[in-house]
Design a protein around this motif. Structure first.
Motif, PDB file in Angstrom:
ATOM      1  N   HIS A   5       0.838  -1.206   0.000  1.00  0.00           N
ATOM      2  CA  HIS A   5       0.000   0.000   0.000  1.00  0.00           C
ATOM      3  C   HIS A   5       0.868   1.250   0.000  1.00  0.00           C
ATOM      4  N   THR A   8       2.327   1.707  -3.492  1.00  0.00           N
ATOM      5  CA  THR A   8       1.296   2.242  -4.391  1.00  0.00           C
ATOM      6  C   THR A   8       1.077   3.734  -4.115  1.00  0.00           C
ATOM      7  N   PHE A   9       1.074   4.109  -2.850  1.00  0.00           N
ATOM      8  CA  PHE A   9       0.915   5.510  -2.462  1.00  0.00           C
ATOM      9  C   PHE A   9       2.029   6.369  -3.061  1.00  0.00           C
ATOM     10  N   VAL A  12       1.219   6.942  -6.736  1.00  0.00           N
ATOM     11  CA  VAL A  12       0.110   7.884  -6.868  1.00  0.00           C
ATOM     12  C   VAL A  12       0.594   9.313  -6.642  1.00  0.00           C
ATOM     13  N   ILE A  18      -4.903   8.327 -10.074  1.00  0.00           N
ATOM     14  CA  ILE A  18      -5.199   6.919  -9.818  1.00  0.00           C
ATOM     15  C   ILE A  18      -5.233   6.151 -11.128  1.00  0.00           C
ATOM     16  N   SER A  33      -7.506   2.388  -5.673  1.00  0.00           N
ATOM     17  CA  SER A  33      -8.340   3.139  -4.727  1.00  0.00           C
ATOM     18  C   SER A  33      -8.495   2.383  -3.419  1.00  0.00           C
ATOM     19  N   LEU A  36      -5.293   2.670  -1.313  1.00  0.00           N
ATOM     20  CA  LEU A  36      -5.184   3.999  -0.715  1.00  0.00           C
ATOM     21  C   LEU A  36      -6.135   4.145   0.471  1.00  0.00           C
ATOM     22  N   GLN A  40      -5.027   4.886   4.284  1.00  0.00           N
ATOM     23  CA  GLN A  40      -5.550   6.066   4.964  1.00  0.00           C
ATOM     24  C   GLN A  40      -6.273   5.686   6.254  1.00  0.00           C
ATOM     25  N   TYR A  48      -4.693  12.526   1.211  1.00  0.00           N
ATOM     26  CA  TYR A  48      -4.795  13.197  -0.088  1.00  0.00           C
ATOM     27  C   TYR A  48      -6.220  13.717  -0.258  1.00  0.00           C
ATOM     28  N   GLY A  61       0.009  13.463   4.272  1.00  0.00           N
ATOM     29  CA  GLY A  61       0.443  12.702   3.111  1.00  0.00           C
ATOM     30  C   GLY A  61       1.850  13.068   2.681  1.00  0.00           C
TER      31      GLY A  61
END
Length: 298
Positions: A5, A8-9, A12, A18, A33, A36, A40, A48, A61
């Motif tokens: 994760h 991936t963040f 992004v 995305i 999604s 994220l 979060q 974000y 972030g």
């Protein structure tokens, strides 16, 4: 926190989209999604916000991105390293070998390996057979002399028969035995002449001592040196006669002469390789083994 994760963040944050992230990672937009959202939720505050079609990071972030970027960089470096390993263009090969094998057998294979795969580093330790067995887990390959009869290896290792060699008598070029025996010398010469003996852990010495014992001959040990080079230089200096692997005398052009010990095939010994089972071998290990086995005599 799921490391994926965080990776991936980082993507992004870099692409601010995305959709582009999904395309870059070759996964669906819902997957991006979802990752994220889970990240979060774990953090407990917004990372974000959407502004039109772009993603903008919050202060939290931005703070997290510093670590995500480091992780992303390390991941990509690790990925590149693995890709290089797969090409055998990097990596380390750790070899343990007896003095004779390290000096006279392996150098050409090491040169060939590093010529074909320039990025591979080779570290070679000179060890006797017992030392090699004791240090197996810190080595990729072990090269030893003589029989391993009765030795139990860990279940994930194997013995590979490799070379057949001969232990020969080493004489100064003007020695009386050269004219007295033109084909081979009998074992009795070890009691009739001063002998330069190798160290007790030497495989060549074990071959000589076994042959003498089988013949009921007891030979005195008055001079003992370490290594083939020491034997050759001692013999060259006139201190006595010695013995060594026949290969160690192959390139001698002056000062020394060899004779077979005993009739027939003389005193032969076997050189073996101790290696992990194939599934546990690195690509560098497999490449070096392949080079060595091209010239196997067993």
């Amino acid at each position: 926190m799921n490391p994926q994760h965080l990776l991936t963040f980082a993507v992004v944050a870099r692409l601010k989209s995305i959709t582009l992230t999904a395309q870059h990672l070759n996964i669906g937009q819902p997957a991006v999604s979802g990752q994220l959202k889970l990240l979060q939720t774990f953090v407990g505050e917004p990372l974000y916000e959407r502004k039109g079609h772009q993603i903008e990071l919050t202060a939290a972030g931005q703070g997290l991105l510093r670590y995500a970027d480091k992780m992303d960089s390390c991941f990509n470096q690790a990925l590149e390293y693995v890709r290089n390993l797969q090409k055998i263009s990097t990596g380390v090969l750790r070899i343990g070998a007896t003095m004779t094998i390290a000096s006279y057998y392996l150098p050409k294979f090491v040169v060939e390996l590093q010529t074909n795969y320039e990025g591979v580093q080779v570290f070679m330790k000179t060890l006797d057979t017992a030392g090699t067995l004791e240090n197996l887990y810190s080595l990729d390959l072990g090269f030893i002399e003589g029989s391993l009869h009765g030795v139990e290896l860990p279940s994930n290792y194997q013995i590979i028969p490799w070379q057949k060699d001969e232990v020969v008598l080493v004489l100064p070029e003007n020695h009386v035995l050269i004219t007295q025996y033109t084909d081979f010398v009998p074992l009795e010469v070890f009691t009739q002449h001063q002998v330069i003996w190798r160290e007790r852990s030497s495989g060549g010495r074990h071959v000589i001592e076994s042959a003498l014992s089988a013949a009921g001959i007891t030979a005195p040990v008055n001079i003992e040196v370490t290594g083939v080079s020491a034997v050759k230089e001692s013999v060259r200096a006139g201190l006595g006669i010695g013995f060594s692997s026949s290969l160690a005398l192959k390139n001698e052009v002056k000062g020394l002469v060899s004779r077979r010990i005993g009739p027939g095939q003389g005193l032969t010994w076997q050189l073996n390789i101790i290696a992990p089972k194939p599934a546990l071998q690195s690509r560098a290990t497999k490449a070096f083994l392949a080079l060595c086995m091209k010239e196997s005599t067993l």
